[in-house]
Design a protein around this motif. Structure first.
Motif, short mmCIF file in Angstrom:
data_model
loop_
_atom_site.label_atom_id
_atom_site.label_comp_id
_atom_site.label_asym_id
_atom_site.label_seq_id
_atom_site.Cartn_x
_atom_site.Cartn_y
_atom_site.Cartn_z
N GLY A 17 -0.89 33.21 -2.07
CA GLY A 17 0.48 33.21 -2.10
C GLY A 17 0.84 33.95 -2.66
N LEU A 18 0.07 34.67 -3.59
CA LEU A 18 0.28 36.41 -4.07
C LEU A 18 0.23 37.65 -3.38
N HIS A 19 -0.72 36.95 -2.26
CA HIS A 19 -0.92 38.05 -1.62
C HIS A 19 -0.67 38.15 -0.63
N ASP A 20 0.10 36.98 0.38
CA ASP A 20 1.28 37.09 1.43
C ASP A 20 2.87 37.75 0.25
N ALA A 21 2.87 37.13 -0.74
CA ALA A 21 4.73 37.89 -1.21
C ALA A 21 4.00 39.61 -1.66
N HIS A 22 2.56 40.15 -2.23
CA HIS A 22 3.32 41.21 -1.99
C HIS A 22 2.97 41.58 -0.75
N GLN A 23 2.14 41.17 0.58
CA GLN A 23 2.63 42.07 1.96
C GLN A 23 4.30 42.07 2.37
N GLN A 24 4.64 40.69 1.87
CA GLN A 24 5.97 40.91 2.41
C GLN A 24 6.78 41.98 1.68
#
Length: 111
Positions: free
Chosen positions: A50-57
């Motif tokens: 979830g953190l990685h996805d938020a960073h990518q967004q």
């Protein structure tokens, strides 16, 4: 009326500098802010994805903002260049028009 073309040249120069800076910012945002998913923790840490996805967004949002700013600055620079060219062309036409007008106060003219 007289337009200071050097002031317009200065604006264009500064806008071109901004475009160069925006290109650098875009490169940094695109290539130098990537964080691998493993940096957020192992698979055992459930929130890591979830953190990685938020960073990518957020990374994508920043890249999009930079591209939008780049386009805005480029459009303004192009418009400023066109205005500068039109003023310059008009100034040249005015100079040619003034030199083509016969001198009505020349010697021997009847009044």
């Amino acid at each position: 009326m007289r337009v200071d073309l050097s002031a317009l040249d200065e604006v264009i120069r500064k806008l071109n500098g901004l475009l160069s800076d925006m290109d650098k910012a875009n490169t940094k945002a695109k290539y130098e802010t990537d964080i691998p998913s493993s940096a957020f923790g192992s698979e055992k840490f459930l929130e890591s994805n979830g953190l990685h996805d938020a960073h990518q967004q957020q990374k994508t949002r920043i890249e999009t903002m930079i591209k939008g700013l780049h386009q805005l600055i480029d459009d303004f620079g192009t418009s400023t260049s066109k205005v500068r060219d039109k003023y310059s062309n008009q100034e040249q036409a005015n100079k040619q028009g003034v030199s083509a007008v016969p001198d009505s106060g020349s010697k021997g003219a009847a009044h």
